[in-house]
Motif scaffolding. Structure first.
Motif, PDB file in Angstrom:
ATOM      1  N   MET A 180       0.796  -1.144  -0.367  1.00  0.00           N
ATOM      2  CA  MET A 180       0.104   0.304   0.373  1.00  0.00           C
ATOM      3  C   MET A 180       0.623   1.517   0.276  1.00  0.00           C
ATOM      4  O   MET A 180       0.570   1.795  -0.285  1.00  0.00           O
ATOM      5  CB  MET A 180      -0.366   0.124   1.276  1.00  0.00           C
ATOM      6  N   GLU A 181       2.228   1.676   0.698  1.00  0.00           N
ATOM      7  CA  GLU A 181       2.846   2.104   0.942  1.00  0.00           C
ATOM      8  C   GLU A 181       3.294   2.455  -0.445  1.00  0.00           C
ATOM      9  O   GLU A 181       3.680   3.586  -1.158  1.00  0.00           O
ATOM     10  CB  GLU A 181       3.773   2.052   1.721  1.00  0.00           C
ATOM     11  N   ILE A 182       3.464   1.147  -1.464  1.00  0.00           N
ATOM     12  CA  ILE A 182       4.395   1.765  -3.063  1.00  0.00           C
ATOM     13  C   ILE A 182       3.471   2.030  -3.424  1.00  0.00           C
ATOM     14  O   ILE A 182       3.589   2.884  -4.558  1.00  0.00           O
ATOM     15  CB  ILE A 182       4.500   0.047  -3.612  1.00  0.00           C
ATOM     16  N   GLU A 183       1.794   1.293  -3.780  1.00  0.00           N
ATOM     17  CA  GLU A 183       1.160   2.041  -4.067  1.00  0.00           C
ATOM     18  C   GLU A 183       0.820   3.654  -4.372  1.00  0.00           C
ATOM     19  O   GLU A 183       0.655   4.216  -5.466  1.00  0.00           O
ATOM     20  CB  GLU A 183       0.093   1.458  -4.068  1.00  0.00           C
ATOM     21  N   GLU A 184       0.899   3.967  -2.936  1.00  0.00           N
ATOM     22  CA  GLU A 184       0.295   5.186  -2.884  1.00  0.00           C
ATOM     23  C   GLU A 184       2.079   6.323  -3.183  1.00  0.00           C
ATOM     24  O   GLU A 184       1.590   6.961  -4.034  1.00  0.00           O
ATOM     25  CB  GLU A 184       0.527   5.786  -1.658  1.00  0.00           C
ATOM     26  N   PHE A 192       3.409   5.717  -5.681  1.00  0.00           N
ATOM     27  CA  PHE A 192       4.319   5.697  -6.895  1.00  0.00           C
ATOM     28  C   PHE A 192       2.349   6.109  -7.502  1.00  0.00           C
ATOM     29  O   PHE A 192       2.298   6.256  -9.029  1.00  0.00           O
ATOM     30  CB  PHE A 192       4.559   4.738  -7.358  1.00  0.00           C
ATOM     31  N   ASP A 193       1.681   6.043  -7.075  1.00  0.00           N
ATOM     32  CA  ASP A 193       0.716   6.807  -7.473  1.00  0.00           C
ATOM     33  C   ASP A 193       0.348   5.645  -8.736  1.00  0.00           C
ATOM     34  O   ASP A 193      -0.717   5.259  -9.939  1.00  0.00           O
ATOM     35  CB  ASP A 193       0.568   7.965  -8.345  1.00  0.00           C
ATOM     36  N   VAL A 194       0.088   3.929  -8.334  1.00  0.00           N
ATOM     37  CA  VAL A 194      -0.422   3.429  -8.731  1.00  0.00           C
ATOM     38  C   VAL A 194      -0.803   2.060  -8.334  1.00  0.00           C
ATOM     39  O   VAL A 194      -1.149   1.855  -7.170  1.00  0.00           O
ATOM     40  CB  VAL A 194       0.791   2.499  -9.690  1.00  0.00           C
ATOM     41  N   LEU A 195      -1.657   0.950  -9.153  1.00  0.00           N
ATOM     42  CA  LEU A 195      -2.284   0.550  -8.240  1.00  0.00           C
ATOM     43  C   LEU A 195      -1.867  -1.287  -9.286  1.00  0.00           C
ATOM     44  O   LEU A 195      -1.618  -1.228 -10.312  1.00  0.00           O
ATOM     45  CB  LEU A 195      -3.652  -0.482  -8.795  1.00  0.00           C
ATOM     46  N   ILE A 196      -1.560  -2.383  -8.191  1.00  0.00           N
ATOM     47  CA  ILE A 196      -0.597  -3.631  -8.168  1.00  0.00           C
ATOM     48  C   ILE A 196      -1.245  -4.544  -8.007  1.00  0.00           C
ATOM     49  O   ILE A 196      -2.159  -4.949  -6.954  1.00  0.00           O
ATOM     50  CB  ILE A 196       0.495  -3.385  -7.700  1.00  0.00           C
ATOM     51  N   ASP A 197      -1.525  -4.952  -8.625  1.00  0.00           N
ATOM     52  CA  ASP A 197      -2.784  -6.780  -9.072  1.00  0.00           C
ATOM     53  C   ASP A 197      -2.198  -7.971  -8.489  1.00  0.00           C
ATOM     54  O   ASP A 197      -0.916  -7.469  -8.631  1.00  0.00           O
ATOM     55  CB  ASP A 197      -3.194  -6.780 -10.798  1.00  0.00           C
ATOM     56  N   MET A 198      -3.300  -8.194  -8.353  1.00  0.00           N
ATOM     57  CA  MET A 198      -2.931  -9.929  -7.129  1.00  0.00           C
ATOM     58  C   MET A 198      -1.761 -10.387  -7.539  1.00  0.00           C
ATOM     59  O   MET A 198      -0.794 -11.082  -7.908  1.00  0.00           O
ATOM     60  CB  MET A 198      -3.569 -10.435  -6.081  1.00  0.00           C
ATOM     61  N   ASN A 199      -2.198 -10.997  -8.748  1.00  0.00           N
ATOM     62  CA  ASN A 199      -1.704 -11.997  -9.894  1.00  0.00           C
ATOM     63  C   ASN A 199      -0.189 -10.955 -10.305  1.00  0.00           C
ATOM     64  O   ASN A 199       0.806 -11.955 -10.326  1.00  0.00           O
ATOM     65  CB  ASN A 199      -1.989 -11.336 -11.101  1.00  0.00           C
TER      66      ASN A 199
END
Length: 93
Positions: free
Chosen positions: A56-60, A62-69
């Motif tokens: 969640m810190e990474i996504e925030e 870089f302003d990206v969403l990382i899917d579980m796959n």
């Protein structure tokens, strides 16, 4: 000359070091330098909740969403940097 993945990798290393410093888990303290080859789970024995919290810190950051796959195929900092780069390009899985 540094490429984009190297820059992302460096930022992820900083975020991981910061996360370990503030995670209130002394057993997770970084005892060596964090590099692109650092395995996010096994090198620091993070449990699944801690991995998700860090992601969640990474996504925030870089302003990206990382899917579980994509995440399930990510083991090292370099793997994660590649996924973030793909998401920034809009070519993520």
């Amino acid at each position: 000359m540094t490429n984009r993945i190297d820059e992302i990798e460096h930022r992820i290393c900083e975020l991981l070091a910061s996360y370990l410093d503030t995670s209130n888990h002394p057993e997770l303290e970084a005892h060596s330098e964090i590099t692109g080859d650092t395995n996010i789970v096994s090198d620091f024995t993070l449990d699944s909740f801690q991995v998700m919290e860090f992601m969640m810190e990474i996504e925030e950051s870089f302003d990206v969403l990382i899917d579980m796959n994509s995440l399930s195929n990510s083991h090292t900092v370099r793997d994660l940097a590649t996924i973030v780069s793909q998401e920034l390009d809009g070519s993520g899985a």
